[in-house]
Design an enzyme around this catalytic site. Structure first.
Site, short mmCIF file in Angstrom:
data_model
loop_
_atom_site.label_atom_id
_atom_site.label_comp_id
_atom_site.label_asym_id
_atom_site.label_seq_id
_atom_site.Cartn_x
_atom_site.Cartn_y
_atom_site.Cartn_z
CG ASP A 1 -10.21 -5.24 -9.30
OD1 ASP A 1 -11.43 -5.10 -9.50
OD2 ASP A 1 -9.37 -4.38 -9.62
CG HIS B 1 -8.41 1.90 -12.29
ND1 HIS B 1 -9.01 1.68 -11.08
CD2 HIS B 1 -9.03 3.01 -12.81
CE1 HIS B 1 -9.94 2.61 -10.87
NE2 HIS B 1 -9.98 3.43 -11.91
CG HIS C 1 -6.39 0.44 -2.71
ND1 HIS C 1 -6.54 1.78 -2.44
CD2 HIS C 1 -7.38 0.11 -3.57
CE1 HIS C 1 -7.59 2.23 -3.11
NE2 HIS C 1 -8.12 1.24 -3.80
C1 LIG Z 1 -10.52 -1.43 -8.10
C2 LIG Z 1 -9.08 -1.06 -8.22
O1 LIG Z 1 -8.70 -0.37 -9.14
S1 LIG Z 1 -8.05 -1.60 -6.99
C3 LIG Z 1 -6.44 -1.64 -7.73
C4 LIG Z 1 -6.34 -2.73 -8.75
N1 LIG Z 1 -4.97 -2.90 -9.22
C5 LIG Z 1 -4.22 -3.99 -8.96
O2 LIG Z 1 -4.65 -4.93 -8.28
C6 LIG Z 1 -2.85 -4.02 -9.57
C7 LIG Z 1 -1.80 -4.52 -8.56
N2 LIG Z 1 -1.55 -3.51 -7.57
C8 LIG Z 1 -0.73 -2.45 -7.83
O3 LIG Z 1 -0.12 -2.33 -8.90
C9 LIG Z 1 -0.59 -1.36 -6.77
O4 LIG Z 1 -0.78 -1.92 -5.49
C10 LIG Z 1 -1.57 -0.19 -6.99
C11 LIG Z 1 -1.46 0.34 -8.43
C12 LIG Z 1 -3.01 -0.63 -6.75
C13 LIG Z 1 -1.22 0.92 -6.01
O5 LIG Z 1 0.05 1.38 -6.33
P1 LIG Z 1 0.93 2.22 -5.32
O6 LIG Z 1 0.09 3.22 -4.62
O7 LIG Z 1 2.08 2.74 -6.11
O8 LIG Z 1 1.39 1.09 -4.30
P2 LIG Z 1 2.26 1.24 -2.97
O9 LIG Z 1 2.87 2.60 -2.87
O10 LIG Z 1 1.44 0.76 -1.84
O11 LIG Z 1 3.43 0.17 -3.23
C14 LIG Z 1 4.33 -0.14 -2.22
C15 LIG Z 1 5.29 -1.20 -2.70
O12 LIG Z 1 4.59 -2.44 -2.83
C16 LIG Z 1 4.73 -2.95 -4.14
N3 LIG Z 1 3.45 -3.48 -4.57
C17 LIG Z 1 2.26 -2.86 -4.48
N4 LIG Z 1 1.30 -3.65 -4.98
C18 LIG Z 1 1.90 -4.77 -5.39
C19 LIG Z 1 1.44 -5.95 -6.01
N5 LIG Z 1 0.17 -6.12 -6.30
N6 LIG Z 1 2.34 -6.93 -6.29
C20 LIG Z 1 3.63 -6.79 -6.01
N7 LIG Z 1 4.14 -5.67 -5.42
C21 LIG Z 1 3.27 -4.67 -5.14
C22 LIG Z 1 5.07 -1.73 -4.99
O13 LIG Z 1 5.75 -2.10 -6.18
C23 LIG Z 1 5.91 -0.93 -4.06
O14 LIG Z 1 7.21 -1.46 -4.02
P3 LIG Z 1 8.50 -0.51 -4.18
O15 LIG Z 1 8.39 0.44 -3.02
O16 LIG Z 1 9.62 -1.46 -4.14
O17 LIG Z 1 8.30 0.17 -5.50
O1 LIG Z 2 -9.33 4.00 -5.53
C1 LIG Z 2 -8.54 3.54 -6.36
O2 LIG Z 2 -7.42 4.02 -6.61
C2 LIG Z 2 -8.89 2.31 -7.10
C3 LIG Z 2 -10.10 1.61 -6.60
O3 LIG Z 2 -10.06 0.86 -5.66
C4 LIG Z 2 -11.38 1.91 -7.25
O4 LIG Z 2 -11.44 2.76 -8.13
O5 LIG Z 2 -12.38 1.25 -6.88
#
Ligand SMILES: CC(=O)SCCNC(=O)CCNC(=O)[C@H](O)C(C)(C)COP(=O)(O)OP(=O)(O)OC[C@H]1O[C@@H](n2cnc3c(N)ncnc32)[C@H](O)[C@@H]1OP(=O)(O)O
Ligand SMILES: O=C([O-])CC(=O)C(=O)O
Length: 376
Positions: A312, A222, A261
């Site tokens: 981010d 997050h 995301h």
């Molecule tokens: C302001 C914020 O909070 S924005 C979010 C900040 N977080 C990050 O940047 C952390 C990296 N990103 C992630 O871990 C994820 O994309 C999340 C947590 C943001 C969302 O998670 P989910 O909703 O579960 O992602 P989603 O369903 O789209 O994933 C699809 C596939 O892509 C992969 N994937 C998604 N994001 C990434 C990533 N950043 N790097 C590598 N692989 C990824 C997942 O592992 C998944 O693969 P699988 O089907 O083989 O398991």
């Molecule tokens: O909406 C989410 O899951 C994460 C995010 O981008 C935020 O909190 O700004």
């Protein structure tokens, strides 16, 4: 117009967990609005304090209301002596998000919300004092100085920079902080906001709701991703280096922080905005490494995985170019998101039922009691 992402599976994905009038995320695949206003418009035209007012009071302020609101926030920046004492006990190597969590919790001990009629004043106090909490601790722990937490700068973002660096920020830096705080202010039922709402639904106090939310925001999936993104891009010397590094990480199925995301499918609308400011800052500092490396990461992740930068990723380089230490990136997110969290707490309180979902049981059935002396 971008297609909406198909949402299903674990993590409550795609399930409606309540109502909100505060924000829409990814409604047409890529959009973001605060109370109906488009994020691009707000980031270009608004002050963060106007956005906080919009979220918390339900409408954009007129000039008089905004002036009074900013003045009120400016008058609430001082730290109680007992809070300073607590901050001075926290070790230098503590994570600043833990400092924020403790600072917020201690404030709740000193200025407890006795009744929900006090909520607006408690919220304004948190908005005003969070930059003081983090910079007071940071400068005491790292430089051994006890800073004054008042300043003439009337914006929250500018105030933070002045306390951190001990000098007035440039117009450009104050502007970028303003944009950044607007972009991070609110995002519907993300994990930290949902934490705050669950806590609010028990009729708990506002500091407990925010303290819990800070804990949820801290994780690298997050809010913690902006720091993790900085650690990633700093490893690379050139765009080619970044490309081969990322290819290796993808092969090893590692998560690349700052990408992807839960709700957006093809892009996060906040990325284009902060990216443009990161580019301006890169030009200002004469950067020839971090920005091109970041751009290459973006291109590789899209080409290889159709994964895009979330809010981010370019925040990392933008903050770095303004001389902000990496471990303070997520606390800045807190300074902004406290507006969204508390607007949600107010909304939850207006129409509350305790949030209590069910679980599918997967444990053993009919377990027979074994006396302790007979257990293996
Ligand atoms: C302001 C914020 O909070 S924005 C979010 C900040 N977080 C990050 O940047 C952390 C990296 N990103 C992630 O871990 C994820 O994309 C999340 C947590 C943001 C969302 O998670 P989910 O909703 O579960 O992602 P989603 O369903 O789209 O994933 C699809 C596939 O892509 C992969 N994937 C998604 N994001 C990434 C990533 N950043 N790097 C590598 N692989 C990824 C997942 O592992 C998944 O693969 P699988 O089907 O083989 O398991
Ligand atoms: O909406 C989410 O899951 C994460 C995010 O981008 C935020 O909190 O700004």
């Amino acid at each position: 117009m971008a297609e909406a992402k198909q949402l299903s599976g674990a993590g409550l994905r795609g399930q409606v967990a309540g109502e909100t009038a505060l924000c829409t995320v990814g409604k047409s695949g890529a959009g973001l609005t605060y109370r109906g206003y488009d994020i691009a418009d707000l980031a270009e035209k608004a002050q963060f304090e106007e956005i906080a007012y919009l979220l918390l009071r339900g409408k954009l302020p007129n000039q008089q209301e905004l002036d009074a609101y900013k003045q009120k926030l400016q008058s609430l920046r001082g730290l109680p002596a007992a809070l300073k004492t607590v901050l001075e006990q926290i070790p230098k190597d503590a994570h600043p998000m833990d400092v924020m969590r403790t600072g917020c919790s201690m404030l709740g001990n000193l200025e407890t919300e006795q009744d929900f009629s006090e909520q607006d004043d408690k919220i304004d106090r948190m908005l005003a004092v969070f930059p003081s909490i983090i910079t007071y601790w940071y400068r005491f722990a790292h430089e051994g100085v006890r800073i004054e937490t008042d300043s003439d700068v009337d914006s929250i973002g500018g105030h933070f920079l002045e306390l951190l660096h001990g000098k007035k920020p440039s117009e450009l830096h104050e502007k970028v902080m303003n944009v950044s705080l607007i972009l991070y202010a609110e995002h519907e039922f993300n994990a930290s906001t949902f934490t705050a709402r669950v806590c609010a639904s028990t009729l708990s106090d506002i500091h407990s709701c925010v303290t819990g939310a800070i804990g949820s925001l801290r994780g690298p999936l997050h809010g913690g991703a902006n720091e993790a993104a900085m650690e990633l891009i700093q490893k690379f010397q050139t765009p080619d280096d970044a490309e081969s590094g990322l290819m290796g990480m993808l092969e090893r199925k590692e998560k690349i922080m700052g990408f992807g995301h839960a709700i957006y499918k093809e892009s996060d609308p906040r990325n284009a905005i902060i990216k443009q400011w990161s580019k301006k800052l890169a030009e200002e500092v004469g950067d020839t490494v971090l920005y091109p490396v970041s751009e290459r990461c973006e291109a590789v992740m899209w080409r290889e995985k159709k994964l895009f930068c979330n809010a981010d990723f370019f925040h990392a380089s933008a903050y770095h170019f303004m001389g902000i230490p990496t471990e303070l990136f997520t606390p800045i997110f807190v300074m902004s998101r406290v507006s969204g969290w508390t607007a949600h707490v107010k909304e939850q309180r207006e129409n509350n039922r305790i949030i209590r979902p069910s679980a599918d049981y997967t444990g053993p059935a009919d377990a027979k009691w074994v006396p302790i002396e007979e257990r293996k």
